[in-house]
Design a protein around this motif. Structure first.
Motif, PDB file in Angstrom:
ATOM      1  N   ARG A   1     107.406  48.205 -54.018  1.00  0.00           N
ATOM      2  CA  ARG A   1     107.094  48.425 -52.604  1.00  0.00           C
ATOM      3  C   ARG A   1     106.593  47.130 -51.955  1.00  0.00           C
ATOM      4  N   THR A   2     105.766  46.389 -52.697  1.00  0.00           N
ATOM      5  CA  THR A   2     105.256  45.119 -52.190  1.00  0.00           C
ATOM      6  C   THR A   2     106.386  44.132 -51.962  1.00  0.00           C
ATOM      7  N   HIS A   3     107.289  44.016 -52.931  1.00  0.00           N
ATOM      8  CA  HIS A   3     108.413  43.089 -52.792  1.00  0.00           C
ATOM      9  C   HIS A   3     109.286  43.458 -51.594  1.00  0.00           C
ATOM     10  N   VAL A   4     109.598  44.737 -51.448  1.00  0.00           N
ATOM     11  CA  VAL A   4     110.434  45.189 -50.335  1.00  0.00           C
ATOM     12  C   VAL A   4     109.724  44.916 -49.005  1.00  0.00           C
TER      13      VAL A   4
ATOM     14  N   LEU B   1     112.779  42.350 -40.382  1.00  0.00           N
ATOM     15  CA  LEU B   1     113.484  43.631 -40.333  1.00  0.00           C
ATOM     16  C   LEU B   1     112.495  44.783 -40.335  1.00  0.00           C
ATOM     17  N   ARG B   2     112.969  45.960 -39.934  1.00  0.00           N
ATOM     18  CA  ARG B   2     112.113  47.151 -39.909  1.00  0.00           C
ATOM     19  C   ARG B   2     112.526  48.206 -40.918  1.00  0.00           C
ATOM     20  N   GLU B   3     113.781  48.176 -41.358  1.00  0.00           N
ATOM     21  CA  GLU B   3     114.286  49.225 -42.249  1.00  0.00           C
ATOM     22  C   GLU B   3     114.844  48.618 -43.525  1.00  0.00           C
ATOM     23  N   ARG B   4     114.644  49.328 -44.633  1.00  0.00           N
ATOM     24  CA  ARG B   4     115.160  48.855 -45.923  1.00  0.00           C
ATOM     25  C   ARG B   4     116.677  48.744 -45.920  1.00  0.00           C
TER      26      ARG B   4
END
Length: 53
Positions: free
Chosen positions: A9-12, A21-24
């Motif tokens: 989660r931290t890396h993403v 960006l706002r979305e994965r």
């Protein structure tokens, strides 16, 4: 090698911030566009640092 869910989660999150960006899902789009643009470059000499698909 094992990575915890929190680490991922931290890396993403950091990738999202660095790329603005706002979305994965946009990470995938940007990565795909980057690879495609590197493959289409006819003036590239040597290693572009982008893995070929």
């Amino acid at each position: 090698m094992c990575l915890s869910e929190g680490t991922m989660r931290t890396h993403v999150s950091r990738i999202l911030v660095k790329l603005g960006l706002r979305e994965r899902a946009r990470i995938v789009v940007v990565a795909d566009e980057t690879v495609l643009s590197a493959e289409m470059c006819t003036d590239c000499s040597g290693d572009t640092g982008v893995p070929r698909v």
